[in-house]
Enzyme design. Structure first.
Site, short mmCIF file in Angstrom:
data_model
loop_
_atom_site.label_atom_id
_atom_site.label_comp_id
_atom_site.label_asym_id
_atom_site.label_seq_id
_atom_site.Cartn_x
_atom_site.Cartn_y
_atom_site.Cartn_z
N ALA A 6 0.87 -1.18 0.00
CA ALA A 6 0.00 0.00 0.00
C ALA A 6 0.91 1.23 0.00
CB ALA A 6 -0.88 -0.01 1.23
N GLY A 51 0.65 -5.00 1.00
CA GLY A 51 -0.55 -5.05 0.17
C GLY A 51 -0.31 -5.75 -1.16
C1 HXC Z 1 5.15 4.35 -1.09
C2 HXC Z 1 7.04 3.35 -1.91
C3 HXC Z 1 6.65 2.10 -1.36
C4 HXC Z 1 5.41 2.05 -0.65
C5 HXC Z 1 8.53 1.82 -2.36
N1 HXC Z 1 8.20 3.12 -2.52
N2 HXC Z 1 7.60 1.19 -1.67
N3 HXC Z 1 6.28 4.45 -1.77
N4 HXC Z 1 4.71 3.20 -0.55
N5 HXC Z 1 4.95 0.92 -0.14
C6 HXC Z 1 8.95 4.17 -3.23
C7 HXC Z 1 10.17 4.60 -2.45
O1 HXC Z 1 9.82 5.56 -1.48
C8 HXC Z 1 11.03 5.19 -3.56
O2 HXC Z 1 10.54 6.46 -3.88
C9 HXC Z 1 10.72 4.29 -4.75
O3 HXC Z 1 9.47 3.65 -4.45
C10 HXC Z 1 11.77 3.21 -4.95
O4 HXC Z 1 11.93 2.52 -3.72
P1 HXC Z 1 13.35 2.33 -2.99
O5 HXC Z 1 13.07 2.08 -1.56
O6 HXC Z 1 14.27 3.46 -3.34
O7 HXC Z 1 13.85 1.00 -3.74
P2 HXC Z 1 14.78 -0.16 -3.16
O8 HXC Z 1 15.93 0.41 -2.39
O9 HXC Z 1 15.03 -1.06 -4.32
O10 HXC Z 1 13.87 -0.94 -2.08
C11 HXC Z 1 12.73 -1.61 -2.52
C12 HXC Z 1 11.84 -2.03 -1.29
C13 HXC Z 1 11.56 -0.77 -0.42
C14 HXC Z 1 12.60 -3.08 -0.45
C15 HXC Z 1 10.59 -2.64 -1.84
O11 HXC Z 1 11.07 0.27 -1.27
C16 HXC Z 1 10.57 -1.00 0.65
O12 HXC Z 1 10.91 -1.54 1.70
N6 HXC Z 1 9.32 -0.58 0.44
C17 HXC Z 1 8.29 -0.63 1.44
C18 HXC Z 1 7.77 -2.02 1.59
C19 HXC Z 1 6.66 -2.08 2.63
O13 HXC Z 1 6.90 -1.79 3.81
N7 HXC Z 1 5.46 -2.44 2.19
C20 HXC Z 1 4.32 -2.54 3.07
C21 HXC Z 1 3.58 -1.24 3.07
S1 HXC Z 1 2.23 -1.25 4.22
P3 HXC Z 1 11.54 7.73 -3.97
O14 HXC Z 1 10.59 8.88 -4.15
O15 HXC Z 1 12.32 7.73 -2.70
O16 HXC Z 1 12.36 7.42 -5.18
C22 HXC Z 1 1.04 -2.13 3.48
C23 HXC Z 1 -0.22 -2.25 4.26
C24 HXC Z 1 -1.25 -3.01 3.49
O17 HXC Z 1 1.18 -2.59 2.39
C25 HXC Z 1 -2.58 -2.66 4.01
C26 HXC Z 1 -3.69 -3.07 3.08
C27 HXC Z 1 -3.73 -2.39 1.76
#
Ligand code: HXC
Length: 267
Positions: free
Chosen positions: A75, A118
């Site tokens: 998400a 998500g």
């Molecule tokens: C918003 C996100 C994002 C997310 C990545 N990005 N995941 N933005 N929401 N979930 C954005 C980053 O901020 C970054 O933007 C760009 O995408 C590239 O990501 P990086 O982190 O620079 O890439 P990398 O170093 O390759 O790492 C990839 C990754 C990491 C390991 C996937 O991005 C990450 O840990 N993402 C979050 C994963 C997460 O926690 N997901 C769960 C979310 S909560 P910029 O602008 O900096 O370039 C959830 C709740 C669900 O899903 C509830 C029901 C719907």
């Protein structure tokens, strides 16, 4: 019939070889700059595109995919980081996800790269899952001070059992396509360059079956989940919304945006 054009997804129909006038629907998440993070606009578009294929008599099966690098990294954390319990409950944005549950045709997920949070939950809403060997699954919500909110605690547990689900949800550690296969979470792992073709091949195979039987079979299999699943989903959503009262949620999401490690204080 021309297909609607969307901002965050691509949608297309592809003819089934050997079956005149019969297609599969292909929906591709397409917000590459943020690894297909699932914001509200994307989810609304996704539901619209899936519904369009569901209503189209020429479409038998739907394939849902992303890019090679990411199916979806979760998400959109930036969209929800400032929500409070009240604001997130009033918007009830995750209600969009219920509409995906109502899609009658089989949906095959073709997953490569990140399928996190998500993104993993959306994968598990599909009916069969083909993954590339570079796919990375996970429910990392615990690391940003929340929990899965779109079915993860219910569907992962049903797929892999309590103990594995506990481990994956409480540690938030990512897991590979091979581990997912071993746990019975997905159907097949293929070399990365083949993941979409393999999913389409399966969609073509299913397209040979009776579309009515396909729909009723899907409905019946999903019925075996039901009963407590709806309660479980409501329960999970309430808990997810509740976490937006915590300092840990604010800290976890802020730390992600500021690209630093979160410090949680249990408040
Ligand atoms: C918003 C996100 C994002 C997310 C990545 N990005 N995941 N933005 N929401 N979930 C954005 C980053 O901020 C970054 O933007 C760009 O995408 C590239 O990501 P990086 O982190 O620079 O890439 P990398 O170093 O390759 O790492 C990839 C990754 C990491 C390991 C996937 O991005 C990450 O840990 N993402 C979050 C994963 C997460 O926690 N997901 C769960 C979310 S909560 P910029 O602008 O900096 O370039 C959830 C709740 C669900 O899903 C509830 C029901 C719907």
């Amino acid at each position: 019939m021309t297909m609607t054009t969307y901002k965050n997804i691509l949608t297309a129909k592809e003819p089934v070889p050997g079956l005149n006038g019969v297609n599969i629907g292909v929906v591709t998440l397409n917000r590459p700059t943020v690894l297909n993070a699932l914001n509200h606009e994307l989810m609304e578009e996704l539901v619209a595109a899936l519904s369009e294929h569901d209503k189209d008599d020429t479409v038998r099966v739907i394939v849902l995919t992303g890019s090679e690098r990411a199916f979806a990294a979760g998400a959109d954390i930036k969209e929800m980081s400032d929500e409070t319990t009240v604001s997130i409950m009033l918007k009830d944005r995750f209600a969009t996800w219920d509409r995906i549950r109502a899609i009658k045709k089989p949906i095959i997920a073709a997953i490569s790269g990140y399928a996190l949070g998500g993104g993993c939950e959306l994968t598990m809403m599909c009916d069969m899952i083909i993954a590339s060997e570079s796919a990375q699954f996970g429910q990392p919500e615990i690391n940003i001070g929340v929990i899965p909110g779109a079915g993860g605690t219910q569907r992962l547990t049903r797929a892999v059992g309590k103990y594995k689900a506990m481990e994956l949800i409480l540690t938030g550690r990512p897991f590979s396509a091979h581990e997912a296969l071993e746990m019975g979470l997905i159907n097949k792992v293929v070399p990365t360059e083949l993941f979409l073709d393999e999913a389409k091949k399966l969609a073509f195979e299913l397209s040979q079956k009776s579309p009515i039987a396909l729909q009723l079979a899907k409905e019946a299999v999903l019925k075996s989940y039901d009963g407590t699943l709806s309660e479980g989903l409501q329960f999970e959503r309430k808990n997810f919304y509740m976490l937006f009262s915590s300092e840990d949620q604010k800290e976890g999401m802020k730390a992600f945006i500021e690209k630093r490690k979160a410090t949680f204080n249990g408040k």
